[in-house]
Design an enzyme around this catalytic site. Structure first.
Site, PDB file in Angstrom:
ATOM      1  N   CYS A  83      -1.126 -41.914  -4.711  1.00 26.15           N
ATOM      2  CA  CYS A  83      -1.691 -40.603  -5.054  1.00 26.15           C
ATOM      3  C   CYS A  83      -1.292 -40.268  -6.491  1.00 26.15           C
ATOM      4  O   CYS A  83      -0.976 -41.176  -7.268  1.00 26.15           O
ATOM      5  CB  CYS A  83      -1.245 -39.528  -4.059  1.00 26.15           C
ATOM      6  SG  CYS A  83       0.515 -39.155  -4.085  1.00 26.15           S
ATOM      7  N   ARG A 105       0.939 -36.401  -0.888  1.00 28.97           N
ATOM      8  CA  ARG A 105       0.002 -37.125  -0.012  1.00 28.97           C
ATOM      9  C   ARG A 105       0.436 -38.551   0.325  1.00 28.97           C
ATOM     10  O   ARG A 105       0.465 -38.926   1.502  1.00 28.97           O
ATOM     11  CB  ARG A 105      -1.394 -37.143  -0.645  1.00 28.97           C
ATOM     12  CG  ARG A 105      -2.033 -35.786  -0.715  1.00 28.97           C
ATOM     13  CD  ARG A 105      -3.209 -35.767  -1.656  1.00 28.97           C
ATOM     14  NE  ARG A 105      -2.789 -35.907  -3.048  1.00 28.97           N
ATOM     15  CZ  ARG A 105      -3.611 -35.921  -4.090  1.00 28.97           C
ATOM     16  NH1 ARG A 105      -4.926 -35.837  -3.874  1.00 28.97           N
ATOM     17  NH2 ARG A 105      -3.156 -36.012  -5.309  1.00 28.97           N
TER      18      ARG A 105
HETATM   19  N1  PTR Z   1       3.209 -35.110 -11.231  1.00 26.04           N
HETATM   20  C1  PTR Z   1       3.360 -33.687 -11.275  1.00 26.04           C
HETATM   21  C2  PTR Z   1       2.241 -32.973 -10.606  1.00 26.04           C
HETATM   22  C3  PTR Z   1       1.839 -33.387  -9.228  1.00 26.04           C
HETATM   23  C4  PTR Z   1       2.751 -33.402  -8.179  1.00 26.04           C
HETATM   24  C5  PTR Z   1       2.314 -33.699  -6.898  1.00 26.04           C
HETATM   25  C6  PTR Z   1       1.007 -33.977  -6.662  1.00 26.04           C
HETATM   26  O1  PTR Z   1       0.582 -34.242  -5.367  1.00 26.04           O
HETATM   27  P1  PTR Z   1       0.499 -35.716  -4.774  1.00 26.04           P
HETATM   28  O2  PTR Z   1       1.885 -36.230  -4.661  1.00 26.04           O
HETATM   29  O3  PTR Z   1      -0.165 -35.538  -3.436  1.00 26.04           O
HETATM   30  O4  PTR Z   1      -0.366 -36.530  -5.695  1.00 26.04           O
HETATM   31  C7  PTR Z   1       0.104 -33.979  -7.695  1.00 26.04           C
HETATM   32  C8  PTR Z   1       0.539 -33.684  -8.974  1.00 26.04           C
HETATM   33  C9  PTR Z   1       4.708 -33.231 -10.704  1.00 26.04           C
HETATM   34  O5  PTR Z   1       5.456 -34.060 -10.194  1.00 26.04           O
HETATM   35  O6  PTR Z   1       4.999 -32.056 -10.821  1.00 26.04           O
END
Ligand code: PTR
Length: 193
Positions: free
Chosen positions: A7, A13
Protein backbone atom coordinates in the site's frame (compact mmCIF):
# COMPACT_ATOMS: atom_id res chain seq x y z
CA UNK A 1 4.74 -19.52 -1.81
CA UNK A 2 5.32 -15.95 -0.69
CA UNK A 3 2.58 -13.30 -0.81
CA UNK A 4 3.46 -9.62 -0.53
CA UNK A 5 0.87 -6.90 0.12
CA UNK A 6 1.66 -3.32 -0.87
CA UNK A 7 0.00 0.00 0.00
CA UNK A 8 1.19 3.60 0.40
CA UNK A 9 2.33 4.08 3.99
CA UNK A 10 2.53 0.44 5.16
CA UNK A 11 0.77 1.51 8.36
CA UNK A 12 -2.90 0.74 7.57
CA UNK A 13 -4.11 -1.39 4.64
CA UNK A 14 -1.21 -3.70 3.81
CA UNK A 15 -0.49 -4.48 7.49
CA UNK A 16 -4.19 -5.39 7.93
CA UNK A 17 -3.96 -7.70 4.90
CA UNK A 18 -0.72 -9.22 6.18
CA UNK A 19 -2.12 -9.72 9.69
CA UNK A 20 -5.31 -11.32 8.36
CA UNK A 21 -3.54 -13.73 6.01
CA UNK A 22 -0.94 -14.63 8.65
CA UNK A 23 -3.72 -15.30 11.19
CA UNK A 24 -5.85 -17.37 8.85
CA UNK A 25 -3.24 -19.41 6.97
CA UNK A 26 0.28 -20.82 7.12
CA UNK A 27 1.45 -19.04 3.95
CA UNK A 28 4.61 -16.90 3.98
CA UNK A 29 3.40 -13.28 3.93
CA UNK A 30 4.84 -9.78 4.23
CA UNK A 31 3.75 -6.19 3.50
CA UNK A 32 5.52 -3.06 2.28
CA UNK A 33 4.79 0.55 1.37
CA UNK A 34 5.56 2.68 -1.66
CA UNK A 35 5.93 5.91 0.35
CA UNK A 36 6.42 4.58 3.85
CA UNK A 37 8.11 6.34 6.75
CA UNK A 38 10.72 3.70 7.63
CA UNK A 39 10.14 2.28 11.09
CA UNK A 40 6.74 3.94 11.62
CA UNK A 41 4.25 2.13 13.86
CA UNK A 42 0.91 0.99 12.54
CA UNK A 43 -1.71 3.75 12.74
CA UNK A 44 -3.84 3.85 15.91
CA UNK A 45 -6.97 2.95 13.95
CA UNK A 46 -5.27 -0.14 12.53
CA UNK A 47 -4.00 -1.26 15.94
CA UNK A 48 -7.48 -0.84 17.39
CA UNK A 49 -9.39 -2.64 14.67
CA UNK A 50 -6.95 -5.57 14.73
CA UNK A 51 -7.14 -5.83 18.54
CA UNK A 52 -10.94 -5.57 18.46
CA UNK A 53 -10.97 -8.55 16.10
CA UNK A 54 -8.66 -10.61 18.30
CA UNK A 55 -5.65 -10.32 16.01
CA UNK A 56 -2.27 -10.02 17.71
CA UNK A 57 0.10 -8.35 15.29
CA UNK A 58 2.89 -5.81 15.30
CA UNK A 59 4.66 -4.16 12.43
CA UNK A 60 7.11 -1.37 11.57
CA UNK A 61 6.66 0.26 8.20
CA UNK A 62 9.20 -0.13 5.42
CA UNK A 63 9.45 0.49 1.71
CA UNK A 64 9.28 -2.00 -1.11
CA UNK A 65 12.72 -3.00 -2.44
CA UNK A 66 13.90 -4.96 -5.45
CA UNK A 67 14.82 -7.82 -3.11
CA UNK A 68 11.19 -7.96 -1.87
CA UNK A 69 9.90 -7.98 -5.41
CA UNK A 70 12.23 -10.82 -6.40
CA UNK A 71 11.39 -12.87 -3.30
CA UNK A 72 7.60 -12.62 -3.80
CA UNK A 73 5.56 -15.04 -5.87
CA UNK A 74 2.49 -12.81 -5.78
CA UNK A 75 2.33 -9.05 -5.15
CA UNK A 76 -1.11 -7.72 -4.24
CA UNK A 77 -1.74 -3.99 -4.06
CA UNK A 78 -4.55 -1.98 -2.50
CA UNK A 79 -5.19 0.20 -5.57
CA UNK A 80 -4.61 0.23 -9.32
CA UNK A 81 -2.26 3.15 -8.80
CA UNK A 82 -0.01 1.07 -6.54
CA UNK A 83 -0.01 -1.63 -9.21
CA UNK A 84 1.01 0.88 -11.91
CA UNK A 85 3.76 2.32 -9.71
CA UNK A 86 5.22 -1.13 -9.05
CA UNK A 87 5.08 -2.04 -12.71
CA UNK A 88 6.91 1.18 -13.61
CA UNK A 89 9.60 0.73 -10.97
CA UNK A 90 9.99 -3.02 -11.38
CA UNK A 91 8.93 -4.05 -14.90
CA UNK A 92 9.93 -7.65 -14.22
CA UNK A 93 7.12 -7.84 -11.62
CA UNK A 94 4.32 -7.25 -14.13
CA UNK A 95 3.15 -10.85 -14.32
CA UNK A 96 2.98 -11.36 -10.57
CA UNK A 97 1.37 -8.04 -9.55
CA UNK A 98 -2.35 -7.30 -9.31
CA UNK A 99 -4.76 -5.49 -7.04
CA UNK A 100 -5.89 -7.58 -4.06
CA UNK A 101 -9.55 -7.27 -5.02
CA UNK A 102 -9.25 -8.00 -8.74
CA UNK A 103 -7.02 -11.00 -8.07
CA UNK A 104 -9.07 -12.42 -5.22
CA UNK A 105 -12.41 -12.05 -6.96
CA UNK A 106 -10.87 -13.36 -10.19
CA UNK A 107 -11.10 -9.96 -11.86
CA UNK A 108 -14.92 -9.76 -11.56
CA UNK A 109 -15.05 -12.10 -14.53
CA UNK A 110 -18.76 -11.94 -15.35
CA UNK A 111 -18.96 -8.16 -15.16
CA UNK A 112 -15.93 -7.74 -17.42
CA UNK A 113 -17.30 -10.21 -19.96
CA UNK A 114 -20.61 -8.32 -20.12
CA UNK A 115 -18.72 -5.08 -20.69
CA UNK A 116 -16.56 -6.59 -23.45
CA UNK A 117 -19.70 -7.89 -25.18
CA UNK A 118 -21.33 -4.46 -24.97
CA UNK A 119 -18.23 -2.86 -26.53
CA UNK A 120 -18.36 -5.35 -29.39
CA UNK A 121 -22.00 -4.51 -30.10
CA UNK A 122 -21.25 -0.80 -30.08
CA UNK A 123 -18.15 -1.23 -32.26
CA UNK A 124 -20.11 -3.24 -34.82
CA UNK A 125 -22.86 -0.62 -35.08
CA UNK A 126 -20.27 2.13 -35.29
CA UNK A 127 -18.44 0.33 -38.11
CA UNK A 128 -21.72 -0.15 -40.00
CA UNK A 129 -22.37 3.56 -39.73
CA UNK A 130 -18.84 4.46 -40.83
CA UNK A 131 -19.16 2.22 -43.87
CA UNK A 132 -22.30 4.07 -44.90
CA UNK A 133 -25.04 1.78 -43.61
CA UNK A 134 -28.16 3.41 -42.25
CA UNK A 135 -27.86 2.83 -38.49
CA UNK A 136 -30.54 4.71 -36.53
CA UNK A 137 -28.94 7.16 -34.12
CA UNK A 138 -31.14 5.91 -31.28
CA UNK A 139 -29.72 2.42 -31.77
CA UNK A 140 -26.17 3.69 -31.58
CA UNK A 141 -27.00 5.78 -28.51
CA UNK A 142 -28.66 2.82 -26.81
CA UNK A 143 -25.64 0.58 -27.32
CA UNK A 144 -23.41 3.31 -25.92
CA UNK A 145 -25.74 3.72 -22.96
CA UNK A 146 -25.40 -0.03 -22.28
CA UNK A 147 -21.63 0.40 -21.94
CA UNK A 148 -22.02 3.27 -19.50
CA UNK A 149 -24.50 1.34 -17.38
CA UNK A 150 -22.21 -1.69 -17.18
CA UNK A 151 -19.17 0.45 -16.39
CA UNK A 152 -21.01 2.13 -13.52
CA UNK A 153 -21.91 -1.30 -12.16
CA UNK A 154 -18.38 -2.64 -12.30
CA UNK A 155 -17.01 -2.88 -8.78
CA UNK A 156 -13.92 -0.77 -8.15
CA UNK A 157 -10.82 -2.84 -7.41
CA UNK A 158 -9.39 -0.03 -5.27
CA UNK A 159 -9.43 -0.12 -1.46
CA UNK A 160 -9.19 3.52 -0.30
CA UNK A 161 -6.80 4.70 2.36
CA UNK A 162 -8.46 4.94 5.84
CA UNK A 163 -5.63 7.14 7.17
CA UNK A 164 -7.08 9.93 9.35
CA UNK A 165 -10.54 8.36 9.38
CA UNK A 166 -12.55 7.41 12.48
CA UNK A 167 -13.06 3.91 13.90
CA UNK A 168 -15.98 3.27 11.53
CA UNK A 169 -13.77 4.00 8.51
CA UNK A 170 -11.09 1.63 9.79
CA UNK A 171 -13.67 -1.06 10.45
CA UNK A 172 -15.05 -0.73 6.94
CA UNK A 173 -11.53 -1.01 5.48
CA UNK A 174 -10.86 -4.04 7.69
CA UNK A 175 -14.09 -5.74 6.57
CA UNK A 176 -13.37 -5.06 2.89
CA UNK A 177 -9.86 -6.46 3.23
CA UNK A 178 -11.03 -9.46 5.24
CA UNK A 179 -13.63 -10.37 2.61
CA UNK A 180 -10.97 -10.16 -0.12
CA UNK A 181 -8.53 -12.23 1.95
CA UNK A 182 -11.18 -14.92 2.43
CA UNK A 183 -11.60 -15.05 -1.35
CA UNK A 184 -7.82 -15.17 -1.79
CA UNK A 185 -7.54 -18.13 0.59
CA UNK A 186 -10.12 -19.97 -1.54
CA UNK A 187 -8.57 -19.01 -4.87
CA UNK A 188 -5.07 -20.10 -3.83
CA UNK A 189 -6.38 -23.04 -1.82
CA UNK A 190 -4.15 -22.04 1.09
CA UNK A 191 -3.77 -24.22 4.16
CA UNK A 192 -5.88 -22.80 6.98
CA UNK A 193 -4.60 -22.49 10.55
N1 PTR B 1 3.27 7.86 4.45
C1 PTR B 1 2.56 8.86 5.19
C2 PTR B 1 1.13 8.95 4.81
C3 PTR B 1 0.31 7.70 4.75
C4 PTR B 1 0.19 6.86 5.85
C5 PTR B 1 -0.65 5.76 5.78
C6 PTR B 1 -1.35 5.50 4.65
O1 PTR B 1 -2.22 4.42 4.62
P1 PTR B 1 -1.77 2.98 4.09
O2 PTR B 1 -0.78 2.44 5.05
O3 PTR B 1 -3.05 2.19 4.06
O4 PTR B 1 -1.23 3.16 2.70
C7 PTR B 1 -1.23 6.32 3.56
C8 PTR B 1 -0.39 7.41 3.62
C9 PTR B 1 2.70 8.66 6.71
O5 PTR B 1 3.28 7.66 7.13
O6 PTR B 1 2.25 9.53 7.43
Amino acid sequence: MKVLFVCTGNTCRSPMAEALLATKTTVDVDSKGLMAREGADMSEGTKQVLAANGIVFDKQASNLTETDVKAADLILTMTRQHKRMIQQQFPAAIDKTDTLKAYSYDAFEDEWQALKDAYLVFEEKHQQQVSGEDVPLAELAASYQAIETLEARLPSPDIPDPFGGNAAVYLETFKTIEAAIDQLVKRLNLTKK
